[in-house]
Design a protein around this motif. Structure first.
Motif, mmCIF file in Angstrom:
data_model
loop_
_atom_site.group_PDB
_atom_site.id
_atom_site.type_symbol
_atom_site.label_atom_id
_atom_site.label_comp_id
_atom_site.label_asym_id
_atom_site.label_seq_id
_atom_site.Cartn_x
_atom_site.Cartn_y
_atom_site.Cartn_z
ATOM 1 N N MET A 268 41.539 31.491 33.789
ATOM 2 C CA MET A 268 42.286 32.161 32.828
ATOM 3 C C MET A 268 41.934 33.762 32.901
ATOM 4 N N ARG A 269 40.601 34.261 33.022
ATOM 5 C CA ARG A 269 40.383 35.463 33.224
ATOM 6 C C ARG A 269 40.929 36.133 34.490
ATOM 7 N N LEU A 270 40.988 35.368 35.553
ATOM 8 C CA LEU A 270 41.581 35.922 36.838
ATOM 9 C C LEU A 270 42.940 36.446 36.493
ATOM 10 N N ILE A 271 43.769 35.458 36.009
ATOM 11 C CA ILE A 271 45.103 35.660 35.527
ATOM 12 C C ILE A 271 45.136 36.903 34.629
ATOM 13 N N ILE A 279 47.763 34.473 29.038
ATOM 14 C CA ILE A 279 48.123 33.044 29.089
ATOM 15 C C ILE A 279 47.075 32.160 28.143
ATOM 16 N N GLU A 280 47.348 31.017 27.800
ATOM 17 C CA GLU A 280 46.281 30.473 26.717
ATOM 18 C C GLU A 280 45.674 29.633 27.890
ATOM 19 N N PRO A 281 44.438 28.828 27.226
ATOM 20 C CA PRO A 281 43.591 28.366 28.195
ATOM 21 C C PRO A 281 44.181 26.946 28.819
ATOM 22 N N GLY A 314 41.137 37.057 18.639
ATOM 23 C CA GLY A 314 39.941 37.219 17.777
ATOM 24 C C GLY A 314 38.850 36.203 18.277
ATOM 25 N N ALA A 315 38.923 35.337 19.119
ATOM 26 C CA ALA A 315 38.155 34.279 19.736
ATOM 27 C C ALA A 315 38.396 34.051 20.908
ATOM 28 N N LEU A 316 38.227 34.982 21.944
ATOM 29 C CA LEU A 316 38.426 34.654 23.333
ATOM 30 C C LEU A 316 37.116 34.308 24.109
ATOM 31 N N PRO A 317 37.218 33.580 25.159
ATOM 32 C CA PRO A 317 35.987 33.071 25.489
ATOM 33 C C PRO A 317 35.289 34.057 26.825
ATOM 34 N N LEU B 313 37.748 42.800 29.484
ATOM 35 C CA LEU B 313 37.925 41.880 28.567
ATOM 36 C C LEU B 313 36.630 41.404 27.896
ATOM 37 N N GLY B 314 35.569 41.754 28.417
ATOM 38 C CA GLY B 314 34.355 41.363 27.806
ATOM 39 C C GLY B 314 34.203 42.429 26.509
#
Lengths: 319, 319
Positions: A268-271, A279-281, A314-317, B313-314
């Motif tokens: 997800m982070r790569l994209i 994109i969503e997870p 507000g709640a990204l990994p 992103l972090g």
């Protein structure tokens, strides 16, 4: 169009595509040189995150609602969902000029409720159990006569979802493989059917979180397996396969590959970082599975369905 | 192409565009119905966040480096930057097959250093003061003979940045206004020159953070004003105007509007959520300024330059 009581044919999918064209976007197919170099795969990303309501679910909801009789349309549409399907049904109803009654659990995120309301949908709140959702849905149906639009286990919905890969194949050349994520199996079924109709030489892969792998286990064992846990970050893929989707997947999908939670977050982070798209997870699961199971994909032209972009910022990994 | 010693003409900008075409992407122009409805403006977003290296800076660096003599090219390119310009110079050098020497402060983020390295740039670390950066750059120039590519105050760079609005105007119809963010003024200058050449009826607006508003104060007073603080989240716009960019802005820009920090974060979130694309904070300043200063834009067709998508992103400003 009449309601489908049979497995959608290629003619059905083509008719559906023409009929829903005014209710959907034809989304772009993007490529990314640096991700190709990292993976050793030629990737073609079908960007359903840019679809209306932010996800491919609009295609299936449009297809199912357009197939209702005029009398049924007038009574409105209903579903129970806390996710993208809720918004897809609400927008379909709005575009048809009829009512949408969306049963949502009391703990549904405020942003999802706001989405449904922004399309004019009426929200009926219930307890957050499956039983309460189904009971409330039945009450709504009894009171209003509205038609239940199932999120995946419905040939009309499957015919709609199939139009995404139809566009992907039309807008690319020489794909070797197509990969779709699997939740309830609506998109996977439509993708597998349509791909094999258009070009049986294209291999069809499903991708699933390793933690919530009912489709993988069902496919490998040939018998219906259920999820025993649903704690994946890929919140769109927590559902079990349905009675209609499992047989289609068993007969039309070539293989299913899985991805770890770490792999999903990292894909997800790569994209996000390389393609500058959100994109969503759930939607990162195919790329994660390709990276973690590289053998079948190396050097191939691979189409990937990016299914949606609805994510709580507000709640990204990411850290 | 020869180096430009004069204000770029339309012919210069056209020649530049043809020359750099193989080094850049022609980026798409996107629209968003829901943001149009929210703002009451017809917005056309020129997506330079999808540009090579993730920002419009590639255009100016390509233009400046292509204009060097063969002998100068062989000695390589150099600059000091901790941001997008560093990556643009490194990739330009790579595409020309020559060396890039990038002076970066010791506290530059690891991700920016990794970006420069991924394009084969050689990083020379220095203390994080302007004096140290300029002194180190001079040493590099003395030792290598490499040419300094200025991030903005250079007609060759301005001619390159002008090509973004050229594409925007070519790919849309009937724009009333174009809005660009202002940092050092390279993009703003190129945008204003090219827009007025192509269609003097199109109004050109600049947008700047209220906290770091040297261009606004310079433009309104007619005299060079400097920033007294640089603590905006829009990290690409902390620079003062240059000797070449200020006169162009004064003569070719119709007005400058500003945006609050809260407005910038909220406009950034709006674009992420509704358009599903990743933009950096600097790039949200025009939309924020339009929302906070609605009068000139209401009911108009407005082109907005989305300048880049390189964001950590972090460390996002969303909750």
């Amino acid at each position: 169009m009449l309601p489908l009581e049979h497995l959608p044919t290629l003619a059905d999918i083509r008719e559906t595509h023409g009929a829903i064209a005014h209710m959907i976007h034809r989304t772009p197919v993007l490529t990314c040189q640096s991700i190709d170099e990292l993976t050793g795969v030629s990737l073609f990303f079908k960007c359903e995150n840019f679809q209306k309501i932010g996800a491919f679910k609009m295609r299936g909801a449009a297809s199912a609602s357009l197939r209702l009789s005029d009398a049924d349309k007038q009574k409105g549409l209903t579903t129970h969902s806390s996710g993208n399907h809720a918004q897809a049904v609400a927008l379909s109803a709005k575009l048809l000029g009829v009512a949408a009654y969306i049963v949502m659990p009391e703990n549904a995120p405020a942003i999802k409720k706001a989405g449904v309301k922004s399309y004019g949908g009426q929200i009926i709140t219930c307890e957050s159990t499956i039983e309460a959702r189904e009971r409330t849905l039945k009450q709504v149906q009894a009171e209003t006569g509205a038609t239940f639009i199932h999120p995946y286990d419905d040939y009309n919905v499957i015919a709609g979802q199939a139009t995404a890969v139809k566009e992907l194949i039309e807008d690319t050349q020489g794909l070797d493989i197509v990969v779709s994520p699997i939740g309830g199996g609506g998109l996977m079924s439509g993708t597998a059917l349509c791909t094999k109709y258009l070009n049986p030489n294209i291999k069809v892969f499903g991708a699933e979180p390793e933690l919530v792998n009912d489709a993988y286990r069902s496919f490998k064992s040939g018998t219906f397996q259920h999820n025993t846990r649903i704690d994946t970050i890929a919140d769109g893929l927590r559902t079990n396969l349905g009675d209609k989707t499992f047989p289609i997947i068993q007969s039309h999908v070539d293989d299913i590959v899985t991805a770890t939670e770490e792999g999903i977050i990292s894909a997800m982070r790569l994209i996000w970082e390389r393609m500058k798209i959100i994109i969503e997870p759930s939607c990162a699961v195919p790329l994660a599975a390709i990276i973690e199971n590289p053998a079948p994909f190396q050097g191939k032209k691979v189409g990937v369905l990016l299914t949606g972009g609805n994510v709580d910022l507000g709640a990204l990994p990411f850290r």
